[in-house]
Write an enzyme that holds these catalytic residues in place. Structure first.
Site, PDB file in Angstrom:
ATOM      1  CB  SER A   1      31.879  35.862  44.474  1.00 29.67           C
ATOM      2  OG  SER A   1      32.469  34.824  43.701  1.00 29.67           O
TER       3      SER A   1
ATOM      4  CE  LYS B   1      35.198  40.503  46.924  1.00 33.59           C
ATOM      5  NZ  LYS B   1      36.633  40.233  47.142  1.00 33.59           N
TER       6      LYS B   1
ATOM      7  CG  HIS C   1      31.249  38.806  47.643  1.00 32.01           C
ATOM      8  ND1 HIS C   1      31.171  39.984  46.923  1.00 32.01           N
ATOM      9  CD2 HIS C   1      32.226  38.073  47.061  1.00 32.01           C
ATOM     10  CE1 HIS C   1      32.052  39.956  45.940  1.00 32.01           C
ATOM     11  NE2 HIS C   1      32.702  38.817  46.003  1.00 32.01           N
TER      12      HIS C   1
END
Length: 393
Positions: free
Chosen positions: A180, A239, A208
């Site tokens: 990340s 996300k 991610h």
């Protein structure tokens, strides 16, 4: 109130060191351009990779769910808080991830804690990349298993840890899929081969990578063609998915075990209908609108190249997470502050989020940025970087 003087002392030191940061409230929805203190600024710090936080289909799904099922669920999943939509969504997730089953948690953080704290005992060992996410680190702290740390994406170091752990009942190797802070991708094919060689379990945190890598955003496991060879996949719904929560995608046995032993699952109220319905719609959008991922990668390459041509060090990033490496903590925050003056919101990241001497301004482009916005942001980086002395004219 007396008693917290020691905290005030530490906070004062942070202020003197130039690393104390205040929260920055946004005054608009999470988009490529946001409003801060009444000013228009280009957003380069959010995880809204695909612009789904304000996608019309997700918003409509949330509104309809609230109208039909209420604002909340009123219970934990194991008592009275499991709605049919929760189980429908988990079946949808499992099919999307090409796994036998899935289980949703309140966050990706608690998903990692639940897995690591529950499936391992003192007879086992967990082997973790040294730069894994804080949620993995905290999950390891909660387990009674032995632990070994291998050097970041270092396959020789991993193999040494596997060889030194032959006496344990189970060996669990844990890695981020995309890291990340640096934006690099784990060498997952080689890690999986080592795990198979030494009969170890493999767990991948794809926070991610979800929505970013793989077919329709299925993650690093799918990206590398490793479906069916990774024992546990952990992901986030907050996300690229654009809403809230985390999940574990694995076998039915793992799902059933976590329902009975995963403390974050057992002791937290289930997601409200709005969240679950919006997440369901987000997965369908990933399937229906693959062009969002294509735009994300075009913007990523364009912006990364622009930063590098200006003379900035973007580290080892291979993803939309593009750090602008600075080193000095105070200077990284100065760069962030200067960028905000020029209309770009890009947060400085320093210790303890990253190692000392590795401070940076972390940027994330999205599918919603236009080339014109990215050019505007690059011009701001040029002016700010020159004024602070990070790059030369």
């Amino acid at each position: 109130m007396k008693g917290f003087e020691y905290l005030e002392k530490e906070l004062d030191q942070m202020r003197q060191d130039g690393v104390f940061r205040s929260l920055v409230p946004l005054e608009t929805d999470q988009d490529a351009v946001v409003s801060i203190d009444g000013r228009r600024v280009i957003q380069l710090s959010s995880n809204n990779y695909l612009g789904l936080t304000n996608h019309p289909r997700l918003k409509l799904a949330a509104v309809r769910a609230a109208d039909q099922f209420g604002a909340g669920t009123g219970s934990v999943r194991t008592i009275a808080g499991t709605f049919s939509m929760h189980e429908d969504f988990e079946k949808q997730l499992a099919a999307f991830k090409h796994t036998e089953a899935a289980l949703v948690f309140q966050s990706g953080f608690t998903a990692n804690q639940a897995v690591l704290a529950s499936i391992l005992t003192k007879e086992d060992v967990v082997i973790s990349d040294e730069l894994n996410h804080a949620s993995i680190i905290d999950g390891i702290r909660l387990t009674k298993a032995a632990r070994k740390i291998y050097k970041h994406v270092d396959l020789n170091s991993l193999e040494e840890a596997l060889q030194a752990s032959s006496g344990y009942r189970k060996r669990l190797v844990v890695t981020d899929g995309v890291f990340s802070m640096d934006g690099n991708i784990a060498p997952l094919p080689e890690i999986v081969e080592l795990c198979e060689k030494y009969d170890a379990l493999i767990m991948v945190d794809d926070a991610h990578a979800s929505g970013v890598l793989g077919e329709n955003g299925r993650g690093t496991v799918n990206h590398f063609g490793l479906d069916g060879r990774v024992h546990i996949q952990v992901g986030t719904l907050s996300k690229a998915i654009g809403v809230l929560g985390g999940y574990v995608a694995s076998t039915k046995a793992v799902r059933d075990y976590l329902i009975h032993k995963g403390r974050p699952f057992l002791f937290s109220t289930s997601h409200p209908p709005t969240v679950t319905a919006a997440c369901q719609e987000a997965i369908q959008v990933l399937i229906d609108e693959p062009e969002r991922i294509e735009r994300l990668w075009y913007n990523t390459e364009y912006f990364k190249k622009g930063l590098q041509e200006l003379g900035f060090d973007t580290g080892k990033s291979k993803t939309p997470i593009t750090p602008v490496m600075v080193g000095d903590e105070k200077k990284a925050h100065q760069l962030s502050d200067k960028l905000l003056q020029y209309g770009v919101f890009a947060q400085g990241i320093a210790f303890p989020t990253v190692q000392k001497g590795q401070a940076r301004v972390r940027t994330i482009v999205t599918s919603e940025h236009t080339v014109e916005l990215l050019d505007e942001a690059l011009e701001a980086f040029k002016k700010a970087g020159q004024e602070i002395g990070i790059i030369t004219e």
